[in-house]
Every structure is written in C-alpha cells, then in structure tokens.
Design a protein around this motif. Structure first.
Motif, PDB file in Angstrom:
ATOM      1  N   CYS A  63       0.828  -1.207   0.000  1.00 40.42           N
ATOM      2  CA  CYS A  63       0.000   0.000   0.000  1.00 40.42           C
ATOM      3  C   CYS A  63       0.866   1.261   0.000  1.00 40.42           C
ATOM      4  O   CYS A  63       2.020   1.244   0.414  1.00 40.42           O
ATOM      5  N   ARG A 100       0.355   4.024   1.646  1.00 42.55           N
ATOM      6  CA  ARG A 100       0.405   4.773   2.901  1.00 42.55           C
ATOM      7  C   ARG A 100       1.325   4.124   3.929  1.00 42.55           C
ATOM      8  O   ARG A 100       2.182   4.770   4.497  1.00 42.55           O
ATOM      9  N   HIS A 101       1.129   2.824   4.166  1.00 43.54           N
ATOM     10  CA  HIS A 101       1.890   2.157   5.228  1.00 43.54           C
ATOM     11  C   HIS A 101       3.029   1.288   4.704  1.00 43.54           C
ATOM     12  O   HIS A 101       3.906   0.911   5.465  1.00 43.54           O
ATOM     13  N   CYS A 108      -3.710  -2.235   2.401  1.00 42.07           N
ATOM     14  CA  CYS A 108      -3.301  -3.204   3.428  1.00 42.07           C
ATOM     15  C   CYS A 108      -4.396  -3.304   4.481  1.00 42.07           C
ATOM     16  O   CYS A 108      -5.406  -2.609   4.423  1.00 42.07           O
ATOM     17  N   CYS A 133      -5.069   0.058   6.103  1.00 46.62           N
ATOM     18  CA  CYS A 133      -5.827   0.945   5.213  1.00 46.62           C
ATOM     19  C   CYS A 133      -7.309   0.603   5.268  1.00 46.62           C
ATOM     20  O   CYS A 133      -8.163   1.482   5.375  1.00 46.62           O
TER      21      CYS A 133
HETATM   22 ZN   LIG Z   1      -1.898   0.598   4.240  1.00 46.09          ZN
END
Ligand SMILES: [Zn+2]
Length: 178
Positions: free
Chosen positions: A25, A27-28, A81, A84
């Motif tokens: 993902c 973001r993470h 993920c 998320c």
């Molecule tokens: Zn994520």
C-alpha cells in the motif's frame, strides 16, 4: 518518473488497467490484502476574482468551470493493506452513524411536531436542529474515509496522469519505471 522528492506520477492509462500497481500500500507500505477500484479526481483551482464572485450567477459560473475542469481517472486495483482497510471502515462507520443518527433525530422531531402539544414541540425543535447539524457534519468523517486522502493521490490537472505524494518506500520501489 520522478519530478521532485517524494512526488511520483504515473500515466493515467497505466492505472486504468488492473495489475499495474504495486503489491504494497502507498500509505503504510504493508502487503496488500485487498485491491480496490475507484474514481480519482483532479484538484481544481477555480479562476476568477473571488471578491467579484458574490452573486449567484457567478457562483453558478464557477461551479460550471469546476465541472468542466475536474478530470477523473478510474483507478483499477489499488493496493490496500489491513490497516488501510481498517482506517477506511472506521471513518465510514462514523460517517454513517452520524448521518443516520442525525437524520433519525431530525425526522423523528418533525414527526413529534405533527402529533405533540406546543411545549413538547419546542423541546424537540432543539433536537431537530442538532440532528440536522450532525447530519451535515458527517461529511467530515466521510471525507477522511475517502480514497484520495487515504492513498495520498490525485489526478493531474490535465487528466493525463495521477500524482502520488509521499508514498511508502515499499510502494514507490514497485512502481513501473518508464
Ligand atoms: Zn496501508
């Protein structure tokens, strides 16, 4: 393609085909547990002098400009993920609870107003207003749950590509290189 630190662009036609996006993902940087399709809009700078745009006519004009200029990319298979998915579900739930609760309080108070006596109606007028405000305020958690905010991306102004700001290193490393 790299323009400035931590900002990546991908061609729109690439992300509109499933299977071209990383397995982690943005973001993470965690492994994707889910792939989602969504419409990603461009950010729009409205032209024109705001001081002169007070009347309804020019507001309509500005909305028209906005509609004309917003570009949408139909992203296919964006990786999310577990975190998320949880983040999105959390804020969507809050938005839904606020909206439904607000609507119930608002509509319920109106119904009470039809059948009850004057003093009861006055008491419920406050509930109706609070219900209405909560209903409108549910737009904020709904916005937080939005895909664009979650993944940190937007469609470019010309609609030819998508721009990803500060993606996770794991996501960035797997982006296709031109
Ligand atoms: Zn994520």
């Amino acid at each position: 393609m790299r323009h400035e630190p931590n900002v990546y662009t991908l061609p729109a036609e690439l992300v509109q085909q499933p299977g071209n996006l990383p397995a982690h993902c943005s973001r993470h940087g965690n492994e994707a547990v889910k792939r989602v399709d969504f419409a990603l809009q461009s950010k729009v700078e409205i032209e024109g002098n705001r001081a002169l745009s007070g009347n309804v006519l020019s507001t309509t004009d500005r909305l028209g400009q906005r509609a004309k200029k917003v570009r949408v990319t139909n992203v296919k298979g964006w990786p999310l993920c577990r975190e998320c998915v949880r983040f999105r579900a959390f804020w969507l739930t809050i938005a839904l609870v606020m909206f439904a609760g607000g609507l119930l309080a608002f509509a319920g108070s109106l119904l009470v107003g039809i059948v009850a006596d004057t003093s009861t109606v006055q008491a419920f007028a406050g509930v109706a207003i609070v219900g209405f405000v909560v209903m409108i305020a549910s737009a904020f958690p709904f916005h937080r749950a939005g895909m664009a905010r979650l993944v940190g991306a937007a469609t470019s102004a010309d609609g030819q590509s998508i721009v990803i700001v500060r993606p996770s290193p794991a996501f960035a490393a797997e982006l296709p290189r031109p």
